[in-house]
Design a protein around this motif. Structure first.
Motif, mmCIF file in Angstrom:
data_model
loop_
_atom_site.group_PDB
_atom_site.id
_atom_site.type_symbol
_atom_site.label_atom_id
_atom_site.label_comp_id
_atom_site.label_asym_id
_atom_site.label_seq_id
_atom_site.Cartn_x
_atom_site.Cartn_y
_atom_site.Cartn_z
ATOM 1 N N SER A 35 0.814 -1.218 0.000
ATOM 2 C CA SER A 35 0.000 0.000 0.000
ATOM 3 C C SER A 35 0.844 1.263 0.000
ATOM 4 O O SER A 35 0.518 2.244 -0.683
ATOM 5 N N ALA A 36 1.932 1.271 0.756
ATOM 6 C CA ALA A 36 2.791 2.458 0.792
ATOM 7 C C ALA A 36 3.417 2.709 -0.574
ATOM 8 O O ALA A 36 3.486 3.858 -1.041
ATOM 9 N N ALA A 37 3.855 1.641 -1.235
ATOM 10 C CA ALA A 37 4.453 1.792 -2.557
ATOM 11 C C ALA A 37 3.405 2.205 -3.588
ATOM 12 O O ALA A 37 3.663 3.063 -4.446
ATOM 13 N N ALA A 38 2.205 1.600 -3.520
ATOM 14 C CA ALA A 38 1.141 1.961 -4.459
ATOM 15 C C ALA A 38 0.703 3.407 -4.260
ATOM 16 O O ALA A 38 0.387 4.115 -5.229
ATOM 17 N N ALA A 39 0.677 3.864 -3.023
ATOM 18 C CA ALA A 39 0.353 5.270 -2.761
ATOM 19 C C ALA A 39 1.426 6.177 -3.340
ATOM 20 O O ALA A 39 1.124 7.230 -3.931
ATOM 21 N N GLU A 40 2.679 5.769 -3.192
ATOM 22 C CA GLU A 40 3.772 6.550 -3.764
ATOM 23 C C GLU A 40 3.631 6.653 -5.282
ATOM 24 O O GLU A 40 3.781 7.732 -5.862
ATOM 25 N N VAL A 41 3.298 5.536 -5.934
ATOM 26 C CA VAL A 41 3.111 5.554 -7.383
ATOM 27 C C VAL A 41 1.954 6.480 -7.758
ATOM 28 O O VAL A 41 2.037 7.231 -8.743
ATOM 29 N N THR A 42 0.894 6.452 -6.987
ATOM 30 C CA THR A 42 -0.279 7.286 -7.277
ATOM 31 C C THR A 42 0.062 8.770 -7.241
ATOM 32 O O THR A 42 -0.448 9.553 -8.061
ATOM 33 N N VAL A 43 0.905 9.178 -6.309
ATOM 34 C CA VAL A 43 1.209 10.604 -6.170
ATOM 35 C C VAL A 43 2.417 11.038 -6.992
ATOM 36 O O VAL A 43 2.638 12.249 -7.162
ATOM 37 N N GLN A 44 3.191 10.101 -7.531
ATOM 38 C CA GLN A 44 4.377 10.486 -8.313
ATOM 39 C C GLN A 44 4.068 11.485 -9.434
ATOM 40 O O GLN A 44 4.773 12.505 -9.555
ATOM 41 N N PRO A 45 3.061 11.256 -10.270
ATOM 42 C CA PRO A 45 2.821 12.220 -11.349
ATOM 43 C C PRO A 45 2.404 13.594 -10.853
ATOM 44 O O PRO A 45 2.622 14.605 -11.535
ATOM 45 N N LEU A 46 1.800 13.660 -9.658
ATOM 46 C CA LEU A 46 1.362 14.946 -9.127
ATOM 47 C C LEU A 46 2.543 15.805 -8.698
ATOM 48 O O LEU A 46 2.429 17.035 -8.623
ATOM 49 N N ARG A 47 3.668 15.183 -8.419
ATOM 50 C CA ARG A 47 4.865 15.956 -8.083
ATOM 51 C C ARG A 47 5.456 16.608 -9.331
ATOM 52 O O ARG A 47 6.100 17.651 -9.246
ATOM 53 N N ALA A 90 -4.212 11.280 2.360
ATOM 54 C CA ALA A 90 -3.463 12.021 3.380
ATOM 55 C C ALA A 90 -2.381 12.903 2.766
ATOM 56 O O ALA A 90 -1.897 13.836 3.418
ATOM 57 N N GLN A 91 -2.024 12.630 1.492
ATOM 58 C CA GLN A 91 -0.936 13.367 0.853
ATOM 59 C C GLN A 91 -1.403 14.402 -0.172
ATOM 60 O O GLN A 91 -0.591 15.201 -0.650
ATOM 61 N N LEU A 92 -2.679 14.399 -0.539
ATOM 62 C CA LEU A 92 -3.136 15.235 -1.644
ATOM 63 C C LEU A 92 -3.321 16.689 -1.226
ATOM 64 O O LEU A 92 -3.727 16.984 -0.100
ATOM 65 N N GLU A 93 -3.062 17.567 -2.185
ATOM 66 C CA GLU A 93 -3.372 18.980 -1.999
ATOM 67 C C GLU A 93 -4.888 19.155 -1.958
ATOM 68 O O GLU A 93 -5.637 18.348 -2.534
ATOM 69 N N PRO A 94 -5.368 20.213 -1.309
ATOM 70 C CA PRO A 94 -6.821 20.357 -1.107
ATOM 71 C C PRO A 94 -7.649 20.451 -2.385
ATOM 72 O O PRO A 94 -8.842 20.151 -2.354
ATOM 73 N N ASP A 95 -7.046 20.863 -3.497
ATOM 74 C CA ASP A 95 -7.830 21.031 -4.729
ATOM 75 C C ASP A 95 -7.747 19.831 -5.671
ATOM 76 O O ASP A 95 -8.286 19.869 -6.773
ATOM 77 N N VAL A 96 -7.083 18.761 -5.255
ATOM 78 C CA VAL A 96 -6.922 17.572 -6.101
ATOM 79 C C VAL A 96 -7.959 16.522 -5.714
ATOM 80 O O VAL A 96 -8.120 16.195 -4.542
ATOM 81 N N THR A 97 -8.651 15.984 -6.703
ATOM 82 C CA THR A 97 -9.680 14.975 -6.480
ATOM 83 C C THR A 97 -9.076 13.580 -6.481
ATOM 84 O O THR A 97 -8.273 13.240 -7.356
ATOM 85 N N MET A 98 -9.478 12.764 -5.518
ATOM 86 C CA MET A 98 -9.046 11.367 -5.455
ATOM 87 C C MET A 98 -10.009 10.510 -6.257
ATOM 88 O O MET A 98 -11.199 10.421 -5.945
ATOM 89 N N LEU A 99 -9.489 9.875 -7.298
ATOM 90 C CA LEU A 99 -10.298 9.054 -8.196
ATOM 91 C C LEU A 99 -10.039 7.573 -7.955
ATOM 92 O O LEU A 99 -8.879 7.131 -7.916
ATOM 93 N N GLY A 100 -11.114 6.814 -7.796
ATOM 94 C CA GLY A 100 -11.011 5.373 -7.756
ATOM 95 C C GLY A 100 -11.547 4.781 -9.047
ATOM 96 O O GLY A 100 -12.015 5.509 -9.935
ATOM 97 N N PHE A 101 -11.522 3.456 -9.157
ATOM 98 C CA PHE A 101 -12.012 2.851 -10.394
ATOM 99 C C PHE A 101 -12.270 1.366 -10.200
ATOM 100 O O PHE A 101 -11.827 0.733 -9.232
#
Length: 352
Positions: A62-74, A139-150
């Motif tokens: 989960s920690a690695a998958a979360a890291e992958v999810t936020v990588q493009p946002l950086r 827990a890591q997202l900026e306030p204006d970014v939407t969390m998308l599931g699928f």
């Protein structure tokens, strides 16, 4: 939570750009995210996957998958973070074995062309690591970014469950659907139930909108499309909205073509994803007035870059100038996409 953390101010209107557009607002410039934005075109992703030793191991860390999810946002100021996971987590939780063959893609066993669904032993605890990924990303997202599931849509998931792997024409599943519609329908119904459970769990963990991927919708004849794409997706939409009211749902029936209109009106999705083969001007003319759309730049155009991308972006923006629009690709970003082309796309879309 504060209003910004939930995407809703005190009076209940969404403040996050992506949620605002799914809710029916027109924004200029449009919000933007890219399908498969967390993945193989990023060197930091490739390094992490090599460290973890395989795709499924990465998804279930989960920690690695979360890291992958936020990588493009950086790197890029996207308006949405798309959960890093795989559509085949659902059949895995339904009791099939899942693994990935190097260079060949996913495999499922036993295959349901020769094995009865009743022999599978569901284990929905296999969803838990995905929910934990969602919690860590939120827990890591900026306030204006939407969390998308699928999740994958039932027809597409069934094609893998029946054949045990992907194919060019989904022939094994199509034959079973014609020859034994009752048996195939039972598979579809089981996928619907598991998918509703899965999506509600994602929402409870912090997902703010979900997308239903029907990657193989285009392989079906019209009557089969109505039976195995529209009807099951409508069941999922109705059930999720009943259990988790207010959660936006984006439908993406790739290859649906002229059947997009029936899909839009028949499923009840809040927004409609368009693949790269859809003429945006045609779509704008025939789709229900005011229905938000998402898409639909050709991923290969983004690989090539240059004037072709500029022309395509201008065409898409013009087509949807009077309709709520989320800018996206027509399918997933390709692994050979240059990073500077993504940066240039952001500039084109946002006019910076």
């Amino acid at each position: 939570m504060t209003g910004n953390e939930t995407g809703l101010p005190a009076e209940g209107r969404p403040v996050k750009p992506l949620l605002r557009v799914i809710g029916g607002e027109m924004l200029d410039p449009p919000p933007m995210w890219l399908m498969r934005q967390a993945g193989r075109y990023l060197p930091e992703y490739r390094a992490l996957r090599a460290e973890k030793g395989g795709f499924l191991a990465l998804v279930y860390d989960s920690a690695a998958a979360a890291e992958v999810t936020v990588q493009p946002l950086r790197r890029f100021a996207f308006d949405g973070a798309i959960l890093f996971s795989d559509i085949l987590i659902v059949p895995y939780a339904m009791g099939q074995d899942l693994w990935f063959e190097a260079g060949e893609g996913p495999r499922l066993a036993p295959t349901l062309d020769t094995t009865d669904l009743s022999t599978l032993k569901p284990d929905f605890s296999r969803f838990e690591a995905i929910y934990e990924t969602v919690r860590q990303v939120r827990a890591q997202l900026e306030p204006d970014v939407t969390m998308l599931g699928f999740a994958g849509s039932p027809w597409t998931i069934a094609t893998y469950m029946v054949a045990g792997q992907g194919s060019k024409d989904q022939g094994t599943a199509r034959r079973l659907a014609y020859s034994d519609p009752a048996r195939f329908g039972a598979i579809i119904d089981a996928i619907v139930d598991a998918t509703v459970e899965y999506l509600c769990g994602q929402i409870d963990a912090g997902v703010e909108a979900v997308q239903l991927f029907d990657s193989w919708a285009g392989s079906l004849a019209p009557l089969q499309f109505e039976k195995w794409v529209i009807a099951p997706n409508a069941k999922i939409v109705a059930a999720v909205k009943a259990r988790r009211p207010g959660t936006p749902i984006i439908g993406f029936p790739k290859g649906a073509g002229a059947k997009l209109v029936d899909y839009a009106t028949g499923t009840g999705v809040d927004a409609l994803g368009l693949d790269e083969t859809v003429d945006p001007h045609w779509a704008n003319a025939v789709l229900p007035k005011g229905l938000p759309v998402q898409g639909n730049l050709d991923p290969l155009a983004l690989v090539s870059g240059g004037q072709g991308v500029a022309d395509a972006v201008a065409n898409i923006r013009a087509a949807f100038a009077d309709r709520p629009h989320i800018f996206n690709l027509g399918h997933g970003i390709l692994q050979d996409t240059p990073i500077d082309h993504v940066e240039a796309l952001l500039t084109l879309v946002r006019g910076q």
